[in-house]
Design an enzyme around this catalytic site. Structure first.
Site, PDB file in Angstrom:
ATOM      1  N   ARG A 143      36.520  49.228  52.069  1.00  8.77           N
ATOM      2  CA  ARG A 143      37.340  49.545  52.227  1.00  8.77           C
ATOM      3  C   ARG A 143      37.738  49.339  50.416  1.00  8.77           C
ATOM      4  O   ARG A 143      38.591  49.666  49.704  1.00  8.77           O
ATOM      5  CB  ARG A 143      39.076  48.136  53.124  1.00  8.77           C
ATOM      6  CG  ARG A 143      39.246  48.840  54.297  1.00  8.77           C
ATOM      7  CD  ARG A 143      40.032  47.583  54.825  1.00  8.77           C
ATOM      8  NE  ARG A 143      41.144  47.518  53.560  1.00  8.77           N
ATOM      9  CZ  ARG A 143      42.123  46.009  53.223  1.00  8.77           C
ATOM     10  NH1 ARG A 143      41.465  44.675  54.499  1.00  8.77           N
ATOM     11  NH2 ARG A 143      42.918  46.790  52.712  1.00  8.77           N
ATOM     12  N   ARG A 147      52.261  36.735  54.177  1.00 12.22           N
ATOM     13  CA  ARG A 147      51.853  38.096  53.426  1.00 12.22           C
ATOM     14  C   ARG A 147      53.112  38.575  53.856  1.00 12.22           C
ATOM     15  O   ARG A 147      53.530  39.678  54.446  1.00 12.22           O
ATOM     16  CB  ARG A 147      51.115  39.084  53.746  1.00 12.22           C
ATOM     17  CG  ARG A 147      49.459  38.425  53.393  1.00 12.22           C
ATOM     18  CD  ARG A 147      48.945  39.272  52.828  1.00 12.22           C
ATOM     19  NE  ARG A 147      48.719  39.942  52.660  1.00 12.22           N
ATOM     20  CZ  ARG A 147      47.340  40.426  51.428  1.00 12.22           C
ATOM     21  NH1 ARG A 147      46.155  41.117  52.985  1.00 12.22           N
ATOM     22  NH2 ARG A 147      47.422  41.309  50.015  1.00 12.22           N
ATOM     23  N   LYS A 153      40.996  49.597  43.071  1.00 12.14           N
ATOM     24  CA  LYS A 153      41.279  49.745  43.693  1.00 12.14           C
ATOM     25  C   LYS A 153      42.865  50.032  44.066  1.00 12.14           C
ATOM     26  O   LYS A 153      43.399  50.256  44.809  1.00 12.14           O
ATOM     27  CB  LYS A 153      41.177  49.175  45.106  1.00 12.14           C
ATOM     28  CG  LYS A 153      41.826  48.723  46.553  1.00 12.14           C
ATOM     29  CD  LYS A 153      40.970  47.769  47.902  1.00 12.14           C
ATOM     30  CE  LYS A 153      41.145  46.322  47.633  1.00 12.14           C
ATOM     31  NZ  LYS A 153      42.709  46.116  48.521  1.00 12.14           N
ATOM     32  N   ASN A 154      43.614  48.081  43.805  1.00  6.49           N
ATOM     33  CA  ASN A 154      44.473  47.581  43.574  1.00  6.49           C
ATOM     34  C   ASN A 154      45.569  48.490  41.911  1.00  6.49           C
ATOM     35  O   ASN A 154      46.562  48.270  42.331  1.00  6.49           O
ATOM     36  CB  ASN A 154      45.176  46.195  43.405  1.00  6.49           C
ATOM     37  CG  ASN A 154      44.140  45.844  45.082  1.00  6.49           C
ATOM     38  OD1 ASN A 154      43.498  46.769  45.708  1.00  6.49           O
ATOM     39  ND2 ASN A 154      43.758  44.632  44.769  1.00  6.49           N
ATOM     40  N   ARG A 175      48.512  47.929  53.414  1.00  4.45           N
ATOM     41  CA  ARG A 175      49.300  47.566  53.005  1.00  4.45           C
ATOM     42  C   ARG A 175      50.543  48.392  51.483  1.00  4.45           C
ATOM     43  O   ARG A 175      51.558  47.744  51.615  1.00  4.45           O
ATOM     44  CB  ARG A 175      49.907  45.831  52.047  1.00  4.45           C
ATOM     45  CG  ARG A 175      48.582  44.846  52.982  1.00  4.45           C
ATOM     46  CD  ARG A 175      48.588  43.404  52.044  1.00  4.45           C
ATOM     47  NE  ARG A 175      50.334  43.295  52.340  1.00  4.45           N
ATOM     48  CZ  ARG A 175      50.774  42.844  52.618  1.00  4.45           C
ATOM     49  NH1 ARG A 175      50.005  42.528  54.093  1.00  4.45           N
ATOM     50  NH2 ARG A 175      52.154  41.959  52.319  1.00  4.45           N
ATOM     51  N   CYS A 177      44.350  42.876  54.510  1.00  4.41           N
ATOM     52  CA  CYS A 177      43.418  42.190  55.300  1.00  4.41           C
ATOM     53  C   CYS A 177      44.423  40.189  55.635  1.00  4.41           C
ATOM     54  O   CYS A 177      45.297  40.455  55.214  1.00  4.41           O
ATOM     55  CB  CYS A 177      43.106  41.170  53.427  1.00  4.41           C
ATOM     56  SG  CYS A 177      41.566  42.565  52.655  1.00  4.41           S
ATOM     57  N   VAL A 192      47.902  31.503  44.959  1.00  4.94           N
ATOM     58  CA  VAL A 192      48.577  32.544  45.146  1.00  4.94           C
ATOM     59  C   VAL A 192      49.069  33.203  46.854  1.00  4.94           C
ATOM     60  O   VAL A 192      49.672  33.216  47.286  1.00  4.94           O
ATOM     61  CB  VAL A 192      47.852  33.060  44.997  1.00  4.94           C
ATOM     62  CG1 VAL A 192      47.883  34.927  45.265  1.00  4.94           C
ATOM     63  CG2 VAL A 192      47.702  33.284  43.177  1.00  4.94           C
ATOM     64  N   ASP A 195      41.326  37.122  43.982  1.00  9.51           N
ATOM     65  CA  ASP A 195      40.785  38.051  44.649  1.00  9.51           C
ATOM     66  C   ASP A 195      39.441  37.470  44.039  1.00  9.51           C
ATOM     67  O   ASP A 195      38.039  37.886  44.419  1.00  9.51           O
ATOM     68  CB  ASP A 195      41.280  39.034  44.421  1.00  9.51           C
ATOM     69  CG  ASP A 195      42.651  39.622  44.840  1.00  9.51           C
ATOM     70  OD1 ASP A 195      42.334  38.832  45.579  1.00  9.51           O
ATOM     71  OD2 ASP A 195      42.923  41.013  44.676  1.00  9.51           O
TER      72      ASP A 195
HETATM   73  N1  EPU Z   1      55.050  36.808  48.942  1.00 11.05           N
HETATM   74  C1  EPU Z   1      56.129  36.343  49.621  1.00 11.05           C
HETATM   75  N2  EPU Z   1      56.654  36.753  50.059  1.00 11.05           N
HETATM   76  C2  EPU Z   1      56.816  38.826  49.690  1.00 11.05           C
HETATM   77  C3  EPU Z   1      56.237  38.846  48.763  1.00 11.05           C
HETATM   78  C4  EPU Z   1      54.882  38.716  48.887  1.00 11.05           C
HETATM   79  O1  EPU Z   1      56.035  35.408  50.034  1.00 11.05           O
HETATM   80  O2  EPU Z   1      58.248  39.363  49.885  1.00 11.05           O
HETATM   81  C5  EPU Z   1      53.683  35.651  48.599  1.00 11.05           C
HETATM   82  C6  EPU Z   1      52.823  36.357  49.434  1.00 11.05           C
HETATM   83  O3  EPU Z   1      53.267  35.959  51.013  1.00 11.05           O
HETATM   84  C7  EPU Z   1      51.387  35.018  48.564  1.00 11.05           C
HETATM   85  C8  EPU Z   1      52.015  36.186  47.090  1.00 11.05           C
HETATM   86  O4  EPU Z   1      53.290  36.068  47.629  1.00 11.05           O
HETATM   87  O5  EPU Z   1      51.360  34.501  48.868  1.00 11.05           O
HETATM   88  C9  EPU Z   1      51.582  36.743  46.072  1.00 11.05           C
HETATM   89  O6  EPU Z   1      51.248  38.145  47.015  1.00 11.05           O
HETATM   90  P1  EPU Z   1      51.506  39.382  45.836  1.00 11.05           P
HETATM   91  O7  EPU Z   1      52.301  39.936  46.802  1.00 11.05           O
HETATM   92  O8  EPU Z   1      51.679  39.405  44.894  1.00 11.05           O
HETATM   93  O9  EPU Z   1      50.407  40.173  46.908  1.00 11.05           O
HETATM   94  P2  EPU Z   1      50.025  42.111  47.331  1.00 11.05           P
HETATM   95  O10 EPU Z   1      51.003  43.023  46.096  1.00 11.05           O
HETATM   96  O11 EPU Z   1      50.745  41.528  49.115  1.00 11.05           O
HETATM   97  C10 EPU Z   1      48.019  42.360  46.088  1.00 11.05           C
HETATM   98  C11 EPU Z   1      46.662  42.852  46.331  1.00 11.05           C
HETATM   99  C12 EPU Z   1      46.101  41.681  46.535  1.00 11.05           C
HETATM  100  C13 EPU Z   1      45.930  40.736  45.801  1.00 11.05           C
HETATM  101  C14 EPU Z   1      47.341  40.050  45.674  1.00 11.05           C
HETATM  102  C15 EPU Z   1      47.811  39.301  45.054  1.00 11.05           C
HETATM  103  C16 EPU Z   1      47.183  44.992  46.920  1.00 11.05           C
HETATM  104  C17 EPU Z   1      46.873  46.388  47.903  1.00 11.05           C
HETATM  105  N3  EPU Z   1      46.674  43.703  46.665  1.00 11.05           N
HETATM  106  O12 EPU Z   1      48.752  41.908  47.109  1.00 11.05           O
HETATM  107  O13 EPU Z   1      44.463  41.602  46.924  1.00 11.05           O
HETATM  108  O14 EPU Z   1      45.117  39.277  46.786  1.00 11.05           O
HETATM  109  O15 EPU Z   1      47.831  40.981  44.808  1.00 11.05           O
HETATM  110  O16 EPU Z   1      46.589  39.528  43.135  1.00 11.05           O
HETATM  111  O17 EPU Z   1      47.476  45.619  45.808  1.00 11.05           O
HETATM  112  C18 EPU Z   1      42.628  42.610  47.698  1.00 11.05           C
HETATM  113  O18 EPU Z   1      42.410  43.289  46.970  1.00 11.05           O
HETATM  114  O19 EPU Z   1      41.806  42.013  48.307  1.00 11.05           O
HETATM  115  C19 EPU Z   1      44.007  42.152  47.992  1.00 11.05           C
HETATM  116  C20 EPU Z   1      43.868  41.086  48.599  1.00 11.05           C
END
Ligand code: EPU
Length: 443
Positions: A424, A130, A31-32, A101, A125, A338, A316
């Site tokens: 999803r 976030r 998915k990701n 997202r 989620c 995280v 995850d």
């Molecule tokens: N963060 C910030 N500021 C930002 C961006 C991120 O503080 O501008 C913080 C977030 O709040 C969080 C941490 O950094 O505490 C990590 O967030 P990250 O940006 O890495 O996560 P993401 O890109 O929003 C993706 C996956 C998530 C997975 C995370 C970590 C997708 C669509 N989602 O989220 O997957 O948990 O990376 O590996 O790729 C899932 O698939 O169920 C899922 C939640």
């Protein structure tokens, strides 16, 4: 319709616990990785073909978004073709696209194409605040002007230019966002303290096939030289390491025997170490991994575990693993580093009989960035505890799978409400579980 009617009309799963899972499942594309690569197709000036695209809610939301922007999209048995030559708008519509997202990643492709982009604030989620500050700051550094207007981000840039960006945390989304902007920016972009998850490597591989110059350097650094244009390419998406881990845990918990075809050992390295430490036997085979839950001797062993960015134990995997630890003999500790708020789902497991206490302190080998905050981001799990069926509502995707496996070993029946969250990210979850012998129905 009032709130009660809405709940009554929701689809739910009813699970009768007690069956061992045995047989084989095939891991679909990640998915990701898939959703990000669908966004990348908008950068090409000829069609991009993606194989192994999973048939899940988040992919369909993303395909709808591409169509709304004017891309021609076909989806046939896991193969998607996107022809984005005739994009007609730089605005992502709000109503449909608060559902995940992915829209935030459209800044780069839309700015390159139109010099502007309007993107709604994000869904996805509910596992913490976030924020997207890292994304916005990085794009500003690359020359974009970004304002927040009426619930949307409005960005403008005549031209994006390369920049050196040092991320405060190795954010997956921010790294991808910068990459998608940098491949066609003027000059070189360096992303330091970047995320290096396998899904990001797979995005880099697709972008390179499309004509990008993109390199992973030492110490979590990506170096990207912008090119004038990108072209079509054909690419097969990597298998989903979350789905693979989920079914390995399901096989272990139910003391079954499940062959997880296409599970990739290198993407599961830290997961498999932890699985072995708790006492779950598995076999690495040439085309997948088999979990031998039926051969577990005696009780599972408790452990101390910390989630981390890649190559650490991914966040995850945490929810299904906590569920596994409710059946270990003794006290386990899980420190989530995280996300600040990714244990809310444990309330329902406690309702089913698990013993889990949440703590604000960093109960890990090192303090994390939440050390001086008030977030309950450590869990102490005492097991083994028998579980009993209950009616529970699913708060997010990964929690949803942990409830399914809780239900699979619980006494009696469990009704899971809000199953769209699971759908999803898990393709044909009911079909796969039934094929393995689970007693699960949609109602
Ligand atoms: N963060 C910030 N500021 C930002 C961006 C991120 O503080 O501008 C913080 C977030 O709040 C969080 C941490 O950094 O505490 C990590 O967030 P990250 O940006 O890495 O996560 P993401 O890109 O929003 C993706 C996956 C998530 C997975 C995370 C970590 C997708 C669509 N989602 O989220 O997957 O948990 O990376 O590996 O790729 C899932 O698939 O169920 C899922 C939640």
């Amino acid at each position: 319709m009032n709130e009660t009617d809405t709940q009554n009309n929701q689809r739910s799963y009813v699970v009768h616990g007690g069956n061992r899972l045995s047989g084989e499942i095939c891991v679909p594309g990640a998915k990701n990785a898939a959703t990000k690569q669908l966004v990348a197709t908008l950068l090409a000036d000829s069609p991009v073909i993606l194989h192994n695209v999973p048939d899940i809610g988040d992919v369909h939301v993303t395909l709808e978004m591409l169509k709304d922007l004017g891309a021609h999209v076909t989806y046939n048995q896991g193969t998607v073709t996107v022809d984005a030559r005739d994009l007609k708008t730089s605005k992502v519509e709000e109503a449909v696209h608060r559902k995940n997202r992915i829209p935030i990643l459209l800044f780069g492709p839309l700015l390159h194409r139109f010099g502007k982009a309007t993107i709604p604030a994000l869904g996805g989620c509910k596992i913490g605040a976030r924020p997207v500050g890292f994304h916005v700051e990085a794009l500003r550094k690359m020359g974009a002007e970004i304002e927040s207007e009426g619930g949307s981000y409005v960005a403008r840039a005549k031209e994006l230019k390369g920049a050196v960006i040092d991320l405060p945390f190795p954010s997956v989304g921010a790294t991808e966002n910068i990459m998608l902007a940098a491949v066609k920016a003027k000059g070189t972009t360096v992303i330091k303290n970047a995320a290096i998850e396998p899904e990001i490597m797979d995005l880099a591989v697709l972008l390179q096939a499309m004509g990008a110059i993109i390199n992973m350097d030492v110490n979590r650094t990506w170096v990207i030289e912008g090119v004038e244009s990108l072209h079509g390419a054909e690419h097969r998406i990597i298998p989903d390491r979350m789905v693979a881990a989920s079914f390995l845990i399901a096989g272990a918990l139910t003391r079954g025997n499940v062959f997880v075809r296409d599970a990739v050992q290198t993407d599961l390295l830290s997961f498999l170490n932890v699985l072995r430490r708790v006492g779950v036997p598995f076999q690495i085979l040439k085309d997948g991994i088999r979990v031998l839950g039926e051969e577990i001797k005696g009780p599972l062993k408790p452990i101390a575990l910390e989630t981390d960015v890649h190559p650490g134990f991914m966040t995850d995997w945490q929810q299904p693993f906590v569920m596994l630890l409710t059946q270990a003999d003794g006290v386990s500790i899980v420190h989530e580093t995280v996300y600040e708020d990714r244990f809310g789902y444990t309330d329902a497991l406690v309702k089913m009989g698990a013993k889990i206490q949440l703590h604000r302190e960093c109960l890990g080998s090192k303090p994390c960035r939440y050390v001086d905050h008030d977030y309950k981001h450590s869990a102490v799990i005492v097991g083994p505890t028998p579980l009993k069926g209950a009616d529970i509502e699913i708060p997010d995707l990964r929690a949803g799978f942990s409830y399914i496996i809780a239900a699979l070993i619980a006494k009696g029946s469990t009704r899971l409400i809000g199953v769209e969250q699971i759908e999803r990210g898990y393709e044909d979850i009911i079909g796969k579980l039934k094929a393995l012998g689970a007693d699960i129905q949609v109602s």
